[in-house]
Design a protein around this motif. Structure first.
Motif, PDB file in Angstrom:
ATOM      1  N   THR A  11       0.848  -1.182   0.000  1.00  0.00           N
ATOM      2  CA  THR A  11       0.000   0.000   0.000  1.00  0.00           C
ATOM      3  C   THR A  11       0.887   1.235   0.000  1.00  0.00           C
ATOM      4  N   ARG A  12       0.682   2.075  -1.004  1.00  0.00           N
ATOM      5  CA  ARG A  12       1.476   3.296  -1.093  1.00  0.00           C
ATOM      6  C   ARG A  12       0.542   4.484  -0.971  1.00  0.00           C
ATOM      7  N   GLN A  13       0.803   5.345  -0.020  1.00  0.00           N
ATOM      8  CA  GLN A  13      -0.015   6.531   0.169  1.00  0.00           C
ATOM      9  C   GLN A  13       0.833   7.774  -0.046  1.00  0.00           C
ATOM     10  N   TYR A  14       0.212   8.760  -0.680  1.00  0.00           N
ATOM     11  CA  TYR A  14       0.872  10.047  -0.898  1.00  0.00           C
ATOM     12  C   TYR A  14       0.338  11.032   0.130  1.00  0.00           C
ATOM     13  N   HIS A  15       1.217  11.674   0.853  1.00  0.00           N
ATOM     14  CA  HIS A  15       0.812  12.613   1.899  1.00  0.00           C
ATOM     15  C   HIS A  15       1.321  14.027   1.628  1.00  0.00           C
ATOM     16  N   GLY A  16       1.822  14.267   0.420  1.00  0.00           N
ATOM     17  CA  GLY A  16       2.429  15.548   0.119  1.00  0.00           C
ATOM     18  C   GLY A  16       1.433  16.590  -0.383  1.00  0.00           C
ATOM     19  N   ALA A 192      -2.439  11.726  -7.850  1.00  0.00           N
ATOM     20  CA  ALA A 192      -3.308  12.179  -6.766  1.00  0.00           C
ATOM     21  C   ALA A 192      -2.984  13.603  -6.329  1.00  0.00           C
ATOM     22  N   ALA A 193      -1.852  14.124  -6.771  1.00  0.00           N
ATOM     23  CA  ALA A 193      -1.459  15.493  -6.446  1.00  0.00           C
ATOM     24  C   ALA A 193      -1.881  16.469  -7.533  1.00  0.00           C
ATOM     25  N   CYS A 194      -2.772  16.031  -8.427  1.00  0.00           N
ATOM     26  CA  CYS A 194      -3.246  16.875  -9.520  1.00  0.00           C
ATOM     27  C   CYS A 194      -4.743  17.145  -9.379  1.00  0.00           C
ATOM     28  N   GLY A 211      -7.208   9.925 -13.149  1.00  0.00           N
ATOM     29  CA  GLY A 211      -6.886   9.663 -11.751  1.00  0.00           C
ATOM     30  C   GLY A 211      -6.667  10.902 -10.913  1.00  0.00           C
ATOM     31  N   MET A 212      -7.315  12.009 -11.288  1.00  0.00           N
ATOM     32  CA  MET A 212      -7.113  13.291 -10.607  1.00  0.00           C
ATOM     33  C   MET A 212      -8.339  13.697  -9.800  1.00  0.00           C
ATOM     34  N   LEU A 276      -5.236  14.969   1.196  1.00  0.00           N
ATOM     35  CA  LEU A 276      -3.994  14.311   0.816  1.00  0.00           C
ATOM     36  C   LEU A 276      -3.120  14.011   2.032  1.00  0.00           C
ATOM     37  N   ALA A 277      -3.072  14.949   2.956  1.00  0.00           N
ATOM     38  CA  ALA A 277      -2.261  14.751   4.162  1.00  0.00           C
ATOM     39  C   ALA A 277      -2.747  13.552   4.978  1.00  0.00           C
ATOM     40  N   ARG A 278      -4.048  13.236   4.848  1.00  0.00           N
ATOM     41  CA  ARG A 278      -4.606  12.067   5.538  1.00  0.00           C
ATOM     42  C   ARG A 278      -4.401  10.793   4.731  1.00  0.00           C
TER      43      ARG A 278
END
Length: 282
Positions: A11-16, A192-194, A211-212, A276-278
């Motif tokens: 599982t890879r999560q982006y928190h940026g 996910a950062a878009c 995927g945005m 995103l931070a979550r």
């Protein structure tokens, strides 16, 4: 012990933070009410002796312009008028001919309708202050974008990258390709950062398929389809009825958020960054 596919799952999560916002043009950054594409389409059809209404011209909005004309020709009422005049349905050759008539008009007149939407320059300036890259894409072909981009930049609306509907072989909306071309050019490392911002159903579908996060625009764009003066002249109840209709259309298309215009975008970007931070994803 033999490895199984489950052994490779992780599982890879982006928190940026957000990395990029990708904007549509007409009805989003410029051209309040999105009149440049619709009015010119009406004029192009009139040249073939076919009257179409503004409401009809808006139905396929967001598609590449050849596809837009093709879709208009399949509308029941428009097809009936075409058959009455020509004795047959609209063929691909007819679409080619209409497109050829449409293009010079669109190139000539795109600047006439494309003043910045209030708040656009301030929002773009704010994105740069936050080091968020600015992409864009449009149903306009490249020859129209080449006329629009300097016109918009002269009025303070300029982006880091712009993709036109005919720049890519796979095609335009509702596919993800124009949005993803921005991702590549802007050096984005996480979808996910878009955020994709658009006033049309195909434009929202584009962002979702890429995927945005997606943000729909109700009052400034195609779904309400009024000039600023026309919108201001509405009574409160009528304005709210039209706004809610647009919100419903864009929400049903899958927009994560729907706001009135680009001026309301900063608070939504803040909310997305909290998510995103979550570790949330679109």
């Amino acid at each position: 012990m033999p490895h199984t596919p489950d052994a490779y799952r992780y599982t890879r999560q982006y928190h940026g933070p957000l990395q990029a916002v990708i904007f549509d043009w007409a009805g989003t950054l410029v051209d309040f009410g999105s009149f440049a594409p619709t009015q010119v389409l009406i004029d192009a059809f009139a040249g073939f002796g076919i009257d179409i209404t503004l409401a009809e011209a808006r139905v396929p909005m967001g598609l590449a312009k050849w596809d837009h004309i093709h879709a208009l020709g399949r509308l029941t009422a428009v097809e009936a008028r075409w058959r009455t005049r020509f004795g047959r349905g609209m063929s691909r050759e007819d679409v080619d001919a209409l497109y050829a008539a449409f293009m010079p008009l669109q190139i000539e007149r795109v600047g006439e309708y494309s003043d910045p939407i209030p708040g656009a320059q301030a929002v773009l300036d704010g994105l740069r202050e936050r080091h968020i890259r600015i992409g864009s894409c449009s149903g306009y072909p490249r020859v129209v974008m080449d006329r629009l981009l300097p016109h918009a930049a002269a009025q303070g609306v300029h982006v880091d990258h712009a993709v036109a509907a005919d720049d890519l072989r796979p095609g335009g909306r509702p596919g993800p390709w124009m949005a993803l071309a921005n991702v590549i050019e802007l050096g984005v490392t996480e979808l996910a950062a878009c955020v994709k911002v658009d006033d049309t159903v195909p434009g929202i579908a584009e962002g979702l398929s890429a995927g945005m996060w997606t943000v729909g625009l109700s009052l400034s764009g195609n779904e309400v389809g009024l000039t600023r003066a026309e919108l201001a002249a509405l009574d409160t109840d009528d304005r709210e009825r039209r706004r809610l209709f647009a919100v419903d259309r864009l929400s049903r298309a899958g927009a994560h958020y729907v706001i009135d215009s680009i001026a309301d975008l900063p608070v939504i970007l803040d909310a997305i960054e909290v998510r995103l931070a979550r570790g949330e994803r679109p």
